[in-house]
Design a protein around this motif. Structure first.
Motif, PDB file in Angstrom:
ATOM      1  N   ARG A 127       0.892  -0.832  -0.113  1.00 57.47           N
ATOM      2  CA  ARG A 127      -0.241  -0.226  -0.183  1.00 57.47           C
ATOM      3  C   ARG A 127       0.582   1.319  -0.170  1.00 57.47           C
ATOM      4  N   VAL A 128       0.458   1.927  -1.082  1.00 57.83           N
ATOM      5  CA  VAL A 128       1.171   3.867  -0.803  1.00 57.83           C
ATOM      6  C   VAL A 128       0.209   4.861   0.247  1.00 57.83           C
ATOM      7  N   GLU A 129       0.168   5.921   0.547  1.00 57.88           N
ATOM      8  CA  GLU A 129      -0.703   6.520   1.066  1.00 57.88           C
ATOM      9  C   GLU A 129      -0.884   7.806  -0.338  1.00 57.88           C
ATOM     10  N   THR A 130      -2.155   8.157  -0.619  1.00 60.15           N
ATOM     11  CA  THR A 130      -2.135   9.177  -1.710  1.00 60.15           C
ATOM     12  C   THR A 130      -3.142   9.479  -1.509  1.00 60.15           C
ATOM     13  N   SER A 131      -2.624  10.760  -1.844  1.00 60.63           N
ATOM     14  CA  SER A 131      -4.127  12.327  -1.484  1.00 60.63           C
ATOM     15  C   SER A 131      -5.261  11.682  -2.635  1.00 60.63           C
ATOM     16  N   GLU A 132      -4.882  11.250  -4.002  1.00 59.40           N
ATOM     17  CA  GLU A 132      -5.941  11.285  -5.064  1.00 59.40           C
ATOM     18  C   GLU A 132      -5.936   9.599  -5.558  1.00 59.40           C
ATOM     19  N   PRO A 133      -6.318   9.728  -6.056  1.00 57.90           N
ATOM     20  CA  PRO A 133      -6.946   7.833  -6.875  1.00 57.90           C
ATOM     21  C   PRO A 133      -6.039   7.914  -8.005  1.00 57.90           C
ATOM     22  N   LEU A 134      -5.504   6.439  -7.582  1.00 57.46           N
ATOM     23  CA  LEU A 134      -4.896   6.017  -8.691  1.00 57.46           C
ATOM     24  C   LEU A 134      -5.001   5.261  -9.974  1.00 57.46           C
ATOM     25  N   PRO A 135      -4.536   4.509 -11.251  1.00 55.56           N
ATOM     26  CA  PRO A 135      -4.791   4.050 -11.974  1.00 55.56           C
ATOM     27  C   PRO A 135      -4.796   3.232 -11.764  1.00 55.56           C
TER      28      PRO A 135
END
Length: 467
Positions: free
Chosen positions: A141-149
């Protein structure tokens, strides 16, 4: 990074699709190119959709740096092995927009640091949600503030030998690369790299660095995770293998639900049906897997399977050996029922077999032997299918084994070793730790101890004398 297996020859093609079970359903819309224009069509639109969801996985681990005199007892005292960092590269697939990525377990095994680089060059620190050596899969898992493809799963189960596929990854670290090919074979269970092997074979070029990357069909959906190649040189020779999406989805679903990955256990020994067995059972050709033995009160026994049955299919998918059956069960969640198609006395029958773990305790508390007896200082455990599966023993084996021997203990002086199977002690058959405790309590302090031990398939009958 990708596993390379050196083989001198190609494996024989495994049975793939229709096996006297009607698996046909909807109309098949596959077509063969009929014109030059058809043959000049491009994969570019499909690649544009799929590649953003395939990532590079960089792992860093600390390993011991062996000096040239490591095996020399004299010079090794003059040198010390210094730890060093080792970097490796693999690929991964984004399977959930929140930042969930699936890759191979061997890509991340032992890593102290993981970094994920997207196709658009964004970088993220990654943490491990789940690793599973038995399937060679890992979920990050990576932490991201926007949805990834995301690359969606192909859950249709209709992939066939001859279908066009694309392999996407980062071979040799040169950057994201797409290769094309076809599905060369399905249900490859004889390549021996995981405990639940049923690989998709493809001739799409796969090289070191492709591990964990995507195998994509013409609908732009994930059909497998690339994991290894067969090669003499270490490069691609057109024999690559991918873990089917059914297994990938089961591991990912478990990781996202923060559940425990259950190892389903059928509780039956299965043997491939060869021509001799087929003749004996009146089959027109070899097919299915013969039930040789059923473990009491395990899933197969409770469902009604019997010795002499021939398992033809599980959930409509043809099965020809025990590895194929293990794979099919492993793709189902615990508590589900798998539908077995079985041939018994010339009649096809169906049985609902519960997907459940092997009975017993995988990590039992050992019985520490004390007192004045030849086993003093040894630790012992009762065998069970759950324990045996974990340590690599025959799941059907029962009884009591030595799990550890203390240094300078009485048991150690008499030559007991971990793995020794205690068959008899003082003339009493040993089937459980209760039997051991009872015999020790009754005879503790006696001088002569007759016993029977099995070690690596050999049986030893002897008597030891205490002094």
């Amino acid at each position: 990074m990708i596993r390379t297996v050196l083989f001198a020859c190609l494996l024989a093609s495994a049975p793939a699709a229709a096996q006297e079970i009607d698996l046909a359903g909807a109309a098949d819309d596959r077509v063969v190119p009929e014109s030059r224009m058809d043959m000049q069509m491009s994969f570019a639109p499909l690649v544009r959709e799929a590649t953003p969801a395939v990532v590079n996985v960089f792992s860093r681990r600390v390993v011991a740096n062996q000096h040239p005199f490591a095996n020399d007892p004299f010079f090794s005292r003059m040198f010390r092995s210094q730890p060093r960092e080792q970097n490796s590269l693999g690929s991964g697939v984004i399977v959930d927009a929140s930042g969930v990525i699936v890759t191979n377990n061997h890509v991340v095994a032992g890593a102290t640091e993981l970094r994920v680089v997207l196709a658009d060059r964004r970088e993220f620190e990654a943490r491990i949600l789940l690793t599973d050596e038995a399937t060679d899969l890992a979920v990050l898992r990576v932490e991201t503030s926007e949805p990834l493809p995301v690359l969606p799963f192909d859950r249709s189960g209709d992939i066939e030998v001859g279908d066009l596929v694309l392999a996407i990854g980062n071979p040799f670290g040169v950057g994201q690369t797409v290769t094309s090919g076809i599905v060369s074979a399905l249900a490859r269970t004889d390549v021996g790299q995981t405990d639940f092997a049923s690989f998709i074979q493809t001739d799409a070029a796969i090289n070191p660095g492709n591990s964990g990357g995507a195998l994509v069909d013409m609908d732009g959906e994930l059909v497998g995770v690339n994991t290894m190649i067969f090669s003499r040189s270490g490069g691609s020779n057109g024999i690559g293998f991918a873990i089917p999406v059914e297994m990938v989805a089961r591991v990912v679903d478990t990781a996202m639900s923060e559940g425990e990955l259950i190892r389903p256990w059928l509780g039956a020994r299965l043997q491939p049906v060869d021509s001799d067995i087929a003749d004996a059972f009146g089959l027109s050709r070899p097919r299915g897997a013969l039930v040789n033995e059923v473990y009491p009160q395990a899933a197969a026994d409770e469902a009604g399977l019997m010795q002499g049955d021939i398992v033809l299919a599980i959930d409509g998918q043809a099965v020809n050996n025990e590895a194929g059956a293990r794979f099919r069960l492993a793709t189902r969640a615990a508590g589900d029922d798998a539908v077995f198609t079985v041939l018994r006395d010339g009649q096809e029958m169906t049985f609902d077999v519960a997907v459940q773990p092997a009975p017993g305790i995988a990590e039992p508390d050992p019985f520490e032997v004390a007192g004045r007896n030849p086993l003093s200082g040894a630790a012992m455990v009762t065998l069970s299918p759950a324990f045996n599966e974990r340590v690599g023993l025959d799941p059907f084996r029962s009884g009591v084994v030595v799990s550890a021997v203390g240094r300078r203990s009485v048991a150690g002086r008499f030559g007991f070793r971990p793995g020794d199977h205690l068959v008899e002690l003082m003339g009493t058959p040993i089937r459980s730790l209760d039997d051991v405790a009872e015999v020790l309590a009754r005879h503790d302090g006696e001088q002569v101890w007759p016993l029977v031990v099995e070690r690596r398939g050999q049986r030893f009958e002897t008597s030891v004398r205490l002094y």
